[in-house]
Design a protein around this motif. Sequence first.
Motif, PDB file in Angstrom:
ATOM      1  N   GLN A   7       0.883  -1.155  -0.068  1.00  0.00           N
ATOM      2  CA  GLN A   7       0.135   0.043  -0.167  1.00  0.00           C
ATOM      3  C   GLN A   7       0.687   1.280  -0.073  1.00  0.00           C
ATOM      4  OE1 GLN A   7      -2.665   0.300   3.234  1.00  0.00           O
ATOM      5  NE2 GLN A   7      -4.082   1.782   2.218  1.00  0.00           N
ATOM      6  N   PHE A  95      -2.491   8.971  -5.647  1.00  0.00           N
ATOM      7  CA  PHE A  95      -3.328   8.496  -4.789  1.00  0.00           C
ATOM      8  C   PHE A  95      -4.034   9.212  -4.065  1.00  0.00           C
ATOM      9  CE2 PHE A  95      -4.156   5.896  -0.993  1.00  0.00           C
ATOM     10  CZ  PHE A  95      -4.480   4.547  -1.346  1.00  0.00           C
ATOM     11  N   THR A  96      -3.255  10.441  -3.518  1.00  0.00           N
ATOM     12  CA  THR A  96      -4.160  11.633  -2.788  1.00  0.00           C
ATOM     13  C   THR A  96      -5.166  12.154  -3.802  1.00  0.00           C
ATOM     14  OG1 THR A  96      -2.207  12.044  -1.551  1.00  0.00           O
ATOM     15  CG2 THR A  96      -3.805  13.626  -1.532  1.00  0.00           C
ATOM     16  N   CYS A  98      -6.836  11.156  -6.362  1.00  0.00           N
ATOM     17  CA  CYS A  98      -7.760  10.087  -6.386  1.00  0.00           C
ATOM     18  C   CYS A  98      -9.020  10.470  -5.216  1.00  0.00           C
ATOM     19  CB  CYS A  98      -7.376   8.751  -6.597  1.00  0.00           C
ATOM     20  SG  CYS A  98      -8.727   7.478  -7.184  1.00  0.00           S
ATOM     21  N   GLY A  99      -8.097  10.360  -4.238  1.00  0.00           N
ATOM     22  CA  GLY A  99      -9.026  10.534  -3.177  1.00  0.00           C
ATOM     23  C   GLY A  99      -9.742  11.816  -3.048  1.00  0.00           C
ATOM     24  N   THR A 163     -12.418   3.866   1.246  1.00  0.00           N
ATOM     25  CA  THR A 163     -11.766   3.491  -0.129  1.00  0.00           C
ATOM     26  C   THR A 163     -10.261   3.633  -0.289  1.00  0.00           C
ATOM     27  OG1 THR A 163     -13.869   4.096  -1.430  1.00  0.00           O
ATOM     28  CG2 THR A 163     -11.708   3.752  -2.648  1.00  0.00           C
ATOM     29  N   LEU A 164      -9.646   4.526   0.360  1.00  0.00           N
ATOM     30  CA  LEU A 164      -8.218   4.816   0.266  1.00  0.00           C
ATOM     31  C   LEU A 164      -7.597   3.763   1.379  1.00  0.00           C
ATOM     32  CD1 LEU A 164      -7.533   8.503  -1.018  1.00  0.00           C
ATOM     33  CD2 LEU A 164      -7.795   6.266  -2.245  1.00  0.00           C
ATOM     34  N   TYR A 168      -3.654  -1.652  -2.058  1.00  0.00           N
ATOM     35  CA  TYR A 168      -3.830  -1.838  -3.379  1.00  0.00           C
ATOM     36  C   TYR A 168      -2.374  -2.065  -3.897  1.00  0.00           C
ATOM     37  CZ  TYR A 168      -8.215   0.861  -3.123  1.00  0.00           C
ATOM     38  OH  TYR A 168      -9.445   1.338  -2.901  1.00  0.00           O
ATOM     39  N   CYS A 179     -11.950   8.558 -10.879  1.00  0.00           N
ATOM     40  CA  CYS A 179     -11.882   7.542  -9.596  1.00  0.00           C
ATOM     41  C   CYS A 179     -13.270   7.532  -9.090  1.00  0.00           C
ATOM     42  CB  CYS A 179     -10.811   8.266  -8.955  1.00  0.00           C
ATOM     43  SG  CYS A 179      -9.169   8.253  -8.941  1.00  0.00           S
TER      44      CYS A 179
END
Length: 316
Positions: A7, A95-96, A98-99, A163-164, A168, A179
């Motif tokens: 992750q 990743f951020t 997407c969040g 979700t985060l 992953y 996303c």
Amino acid sequence: MTQASNQTLVSHFILLGLFTHSPLHLFLFSVIMVMFVMALSGNGLMVLLISVDSHLQSPMYFFLSWLSLMDLMLISTIVPRMATDFLLGHGYISFTGCGIQILFFLTLLGDECFLLAFMAYDRYVAISNPLRYSAVMSRVCWLMVAGSWLFGLVDGLIQAVFTLRFPYCGSQETDHFFCEVPAVLKLACADTSLYETMIYVCCVLMLLLPFSVISASYLRILVVVLRMRSADGRQKALATCSSHMMVVSLFYGAAMVTYMRPQAYHSSKQDKVVSAFYTVITPMLNPLIYSLRNKEVMGALRKLLGKCPCAGGSLG
């Protein structure tokens, strides 16, 4: 330990997008961009007309201006990023990032769900109790809008955070153009069944609860309209409500298809088409539905353009 380390290594996702660079998809991309410009222009114009025209200062238009503003923000959260990815030839999103996109998108989606329910209640009060309509609704308009934002924000925060938190690993390619939670969850290397159940519960609250309010409001409106003695009154009431029902059907239908199906029944191609419907097509259609079927809005537009200065007054 392996999941945790995997992750931490995830720094981005790869959005595969809605289109390839085939001639057909280039044409479809152009259509989407035209829709984007139409949505920005239409919703922006609705906000402007309602804010400057004295004949559009009722609670109904107050809610409509907020719906247009939410549509502006919703389509701006999705389409510019999608267009940039398509033109650059890659869809890297951190990743951020997407969040943040999940948070903004679901917040605005939840906002519209509750706002449409409040708009249905507004129409019920206007038709069933017209003499006290302004007095009743003026006291609660801002509370309803604030409540819509609060419920939407809570839903967006919950789903973005949870979700985060999943690990992953493996492929980082998301077969989507933004996303969206169901698409992102497919990349999780952990059991997401409990979370899918939680999403389903959230969807019941965010979709079915407001939809139940809308259905109950319009059933009562129908009873009131059928009791009206004036044919003109029935026609005007049905014309106003039919516009709202068209918007509700388009928005809720697409959202329910995406968020109330079990994860196992999700198809990437279907999800992308349905998502494009309520992130691009619905925000473009909403101002057209409300303006073309509303004489007061069209009168305000003619007045603004200077073609018929007295149009707004004569239609009031």
